[in-house]
Write a protein that holds these residues in place. Structure first.
Motif, mmCIF file in Angstrom:
data_model
loop_
_atom_site.group_PDB
_atom_site.id
_atom_site.type_symbol
_atom_site.label_atom_id
_atom_site.label_comp_id
_atom_site.label_asym_id
_atom_site.label_seq_id
_atom_site.Cartn_x
_atom_site.Cartn_y
_atom_site.Cartn_z
ATOM 1 N N ARG A 103 0.814 -1.219 0.000
ATOM 2 C CA ARG A 103 0.000 0.000 0.000
ATOM 3 C C ARG A 103 0.849 1.272 0.000
ATOM 4 N N ARG A 104 2.144 1.133 0.240
ATOM 5 C CA ARG A 104 3.023 2.295 0.226
ATOM 6 C C ARG A 104 3.617 2.551 -1.164
ATOM 7 N N THR A 105 3.118 1.869 -2.174
ATOM 8 C CA THR A 105 3.569 2.106 -3.543
ATOM 9 C C THR A 105 3.328 3.560 -3.918
ATOM 10 N N SER A 106 4.351 4.203 -4.438
ATOM 11 C CA SER A 106 4.226 5.615 -4.807
ATOM 12 C C SER A 106 3.182 5.776 -5.914
ATOM 13 N N GLY A 107 2.266 6.716 -5.723
ATOM 14 C CA GLY A 107 1.203 6.946 -6.704
ATOM 15 C C GLY A 107 -0.083 6.219 -6.379
ATOM 16 N N MET A 108 -0.158 5.572 -5.197
ATOM 17 C CA MET A 108 -1.354 4.810 -4.824
ATOM 18 C C MET A 108 -2.611 5.672 -4.730
ATOM 19 N N HIS A 109 -2.438 6.978 -4.548
ATOM 20 C CA HIS A 109 -3.615 7.846 -4.440
ATOM 21 C C HIS A 109 -4.458 7.845 -5.715
ATOM 22 N N LYS A 110 -3.858 7.416 -6.829
ATOM 23 C CA LYS A 110 -4.604 7.363 -8.091
ATOM 24 C C LYS A 110 -5.464 6.103 -8.196
ATOM 25 N N VAL A 111 -5.171 5.110 -7.381
ATOM 26 C CA VAL A 111 -5.817 3.799 -7.491
ATOM 27 C C VAL A 111 -6.989 3.745 -6.515
ATOM 28 N N ARG A 112 -8.211 3.610 -7.047
ATOM 29 C CA ARG A 112 -9.380 3.714 -6.184
ATOM 30 C C ARG A 112 -10.249 2.459 -6.181
ATOM 31 N N ARG A 113 -10.286 1.731 -7.288
ATOM 32 C CA ARG A 113 -11.148 0.563 -7.373
ATOM 33 C C ARG A 113 -10.460 -0.667 -6.793
ATOM 34 N N ARG A 114 -11.245 -1.568 -6.201
ATOM 35 C CA ARG A 114 -10.675 -2.716 -5.500
ATOM 36 C C ARG A 114 -9.931 -3.645 -6.469
ATOM 37 N N ARG A 115 -10.441 -3.808 -7.677
ATOM 38 C CA ARG A 115 -9.759 -4.661 -8.643
ATOM 39 C C ARG A 115 -8.399 -4.077 -8.999
ATOM 40 N N GLN A 116 -8.337 -2.772 -9.111
ATOM 41 C CA GLN A 116 -7.063 -2.112 -9.397
ATOM 42 C C GLN A 116 -6.095 -2.278 -8.221
ATOM 43 N N LEU A 117 -6.632 -2.194 -7.008
ATOM 44 C CA LEU A 117 -5.790 -2.418 -5.829
ATOM 45 C C LEU A 117 -5.210 -3.833 -5.837
ATOM 46 N N ALA A 118 -6.010 -4.789 -6.278
ATOM 47 C CA ALA A 118 -5.529 -6.170 -6.342
ATOM 48 C C ALA A 118 -4.379 -6.308 -7.332
ATOM 49 N N VAL A 119 -4.434 -5.552 -8.438
ATOM 50 C CA VAL A 119 -3.341 -5.589 -9.410
ATOM 51 C C VAL A 119 -2.075 -5.008 -8.788
ATOM 52 N N VAL A 120 -2.205 -3.892 -8.076
ATOM 53 C CA VAL A 120 -1.038 -3.315 -7.395
ATOM 54 C C VAL A 120 -0.431 -4.335 -6.444
ATOM 55 N N ARG A 121 -1.274 -4.964 -5.647
ATOM 56 C CA ARG A 121 -0.781 -5.947 -4.675
ATOM 57 C C ARG A 121 -0.055 -7.096 -5.355
ATOM 58 N N GLU A 122 -0.640 -7.646 -6.420
ATOM 59 C CA GLU A 122 -0.045 -8.797 -7.098
ATOM 60 C C GLU A 122 1.268 -8.420 -7.783
ATOM 61 N N LEU A 123 1.295 -7.270 -8.456
ATOM 62 C CA LEU A 123 2.535 -6.826 -9.101
ATOM 63 C C LEU A 123 3.610 -6.523 -8.062
ATOM 64 N N TRP A 124 3.225 -5.879 -6.959
ATOM 65 C CA TRP A 124 4.193 -5.546 -5.901
ATOM 66 C C TRP A 124 4.798 -6.813 -5.319
ATOM 67 N N GLN A 125 3.949 -7.796 -5.014
ATOM 68 C CA GLN A 125 4.448 -9.028 -4.398
ATOM 69 C C GLN A 125 5.312 -9.827 -5.377
ATOM 70 N N THR A 126 4.940 -9.832 -6.655
ATOM 71 C CA THR A 126 5.763 -10.511 -7.657
ATOM 72 C C THR A 126 7.120 -9.826 -7.778
ATOM 73 N N ARG A 127 7.102 -8.504 -7.836
ATOM 74 C CA ARG A 127 8.348 -7.745 -7.913
ATOM 75 C C ARG A 127 9.226 -8.010 -6.698
ATOM 76 N N ASP A 128 8.611 -8.064 -5.517
ATOM 77 C CA ASP A 128 9.381 -8.256 -4.291
ATOM 78 C C ASP A 128 10.068 -9.612 -4.281
ATOM 79 N N ARG A 129 9.367 -10.656 -4.738
ATOM 80 C CA ARG A 129 9.977 -11.987 -4.784
ATOM 81 C C ARG A 129 11.168 -12.009 -5.756
ATOM 82 N N ILE A 130 11.000 -11.364 -6.892
ATOM 83 C CA ILE A 130 12.094 -11.331 -7.877
ATOM 84 C C ILE A 130 13.276 -10.538 -7.325
ATOM 85 N N ALA A 131 13.005 -9.386 -6.724
ATOM 86 C CA ALA A 131 14.072 -8.542 -6.193
ATOM 87 C C ALA A 131 14.834 -9.259 -5.093
#
Length: 434
Positions: A246-274
């Motif tokens: 939820r601390r992803t920069s620019g999160m204030h633009k994301v309002r719909r729950r489905r969009q939030l789920a995309v942020v979460r999934e991309l963030w977690q995938t990125r974190d595992r790779i990093a």
């Protein structure tokens, strides 16, 4: 003779500007109407030269013995590779102590420094911005029992600029070269200019501590500082952050729950790779790219590649892994979608108080004004006098009976130190009683 005195025997502790206002007494700022302070002296080389990097157990054992036999406080610093590597581990540890000189230790080659930590357990550790370095030092077994934080001391004493370079210049009259603060400290071998910079960071840290202690004592704030330092040294490690995505920069633009789920999934995938590659997450995929995909909800790899952050220099396999993350989020049932916002455990945002509870809003306004005026009189930042969150909590749910005892107990319950309780309680009693 101190390090600073030996470095420039004709230079006493002095300031060249940027110190607290002088109230007429003697201090590091000099007496009123005194001669102008001399120009600051560039500090170009450590006194004993650049120490060799300790990178084997035998050298580490000799260093531990030398520092255990030293005297007085020990200056401690650590360099991380923020922005380059995953996490906040230490890639160089610097120390200096009277009788032992300076040491540079490679915590990659010598990953367990608990023996050094134990050897220094009775010493006061001098750090600048201690809360930044303590987590990575704790990871390698170095935990102080008592410390002196020169940055926090500068804040309490009223210095407007509290970076290490600014403090050394304004208090001691020396200029530190700060050009390597943001380099990749995981580089091996470390270049000589970087090692010189690292050694100089602890060269005068104990001198700075001694001067600031005198200034705090002059202002009647030394006991306050000691309470703050004790609170830092005795604080437990912080709890892992809940929902860090939820601390992803620019999160204030994301309002719909489905969009939030995309942020979460991309963030977690990125974190595992990093984490697997041991690189900064931002080097794997930018926050802006994560938000872009969440807003667009691309239907396929071709659509994803057209978005900012995905098309340039990104191979087919990479695009497919990010699209797979987007598809997983799009396939989630409604019940598994994240809720907007985070659960609020404390008072609502202050901007909502006027509508929700006008009386509480009035209390908060009066309390803020009183705290601001007191902080100005004491010549320190408001957040060091008392945290804004503590003020909000007490104003939102004041004690049933408002008096000095109940308000003081409430402040202490939220973690305020005794000196803060003593200073702030009268102001809050007045604000809560108005």
């Amino acid at each position: 003779m101190t390090d600073a005195q030996e470095t420039a025997a004709d230079s006493s502790l002095r300031t060249t500007g940027g110190a607290p206002p002088d109230d007429g007494g003697s201090s590091v700022t000099g007496a009123p109407n005194s001669d102008p302070a001399p120009e600051p002296t560039p500090l170009l080389e450590p006194r004993e030269g650049i120490p060799p990097v300790i990178a084997d157990e035998d050298s580490l054992a000799r260093t531990i013995a030398a520092f255990a036999a030293g005297s007085g406080p020990v200056a401690v610093d650590a360099e991380r590779a923020s922005g380059y590597r995953y996490g906040q581990r230490a890639y160089l540890v610097q120390l200096r102590r009277q009788g032992a000189g300076s040491a540079l230790i490679d915590p990659v080659a010598c990953s367990d420094l608990s023996g050094l930590g134990e050897a220094l357990s009775d010493a006061e550790w001098v750090l600048h911005a201690a809360t930044q370095d303590l987590p990575c030092l704790r990871e390698i077994g170095m935990v102080p029992t008592q410390l002196f934080d020169t940055e926090l001391a500068g804040r309490l004493a009223g210095f407007p600029r509290v970076g290490l370079g600014a403090m050394v210049e304004s208090v001691l009259g020396f200029v530190l070269e700060k050009g390597h603060s943001a380099v990749d400290w995981s580089t091996r071998p470390l270049p000589e200019p970087w090692l010189r910079y690292a050694a100089l960071d602890v060269e005068l840290l104990v001198d700075l501590r001694d001067a600031l202690e005198k200034e705090l004592d002059r202002q009647g704030k030394l006991e306050w500082a000691r309470q703050e330092f004790h609170a830092i040294a005795s604080a437990p490690p912080p709890e892992p952050r809940k929902d860090p995505w939820r601390r992803t920069s620019g999160m204030h633009k994301v309002r719909r729950r489905r969009q939030l789920a995309v942020v979460r999934e991309l963030w977690q995938t990125r974190d595992r790779i990093a984490q697997r590659r041991d690189v900064s997450p931002g080097k794997v995929l930018s926050d802006a790219a994560i938000v872009e995909a969440s807003l667009s909800l691309p239907a396929n790899v071709h659509a994803l590649a057209a978005l900012n952050g995905y098309g340039h220099r990104m191979g087919r396999r990479q695009l497919e892994q990010w699209q797979a993350a987007v598809d997983r989020a799009k396939a989630l049932p409604e019940s598994q979608l994240p809720q907007p916002g985070q659960p609020v455990t404390g008072p609502p945002p202050p901007r909502a108080w006027a509508d929700k509870d006008p009386a509480a809003a009035a209390r908060l306004s009066a309390a803020r004004a009183g705290v601001s005026a007191l902080a100005e009189r004491l010549n320190m930042p408001q957040e060091n006098l008392i945290t804004p969150d503590t003020v909000r909590r007490v104003c939102w749910e004041p004690p049933a009976v408002v008096d000095a005892e109940s308000v003081g107990a409430a402040l202490a319950g939220f973690g305020a130190r005794p000196w803060q309780v003593e200073q702030v309680t009268p102001i809050l009693v007045a604000a809560l009683s108005a």
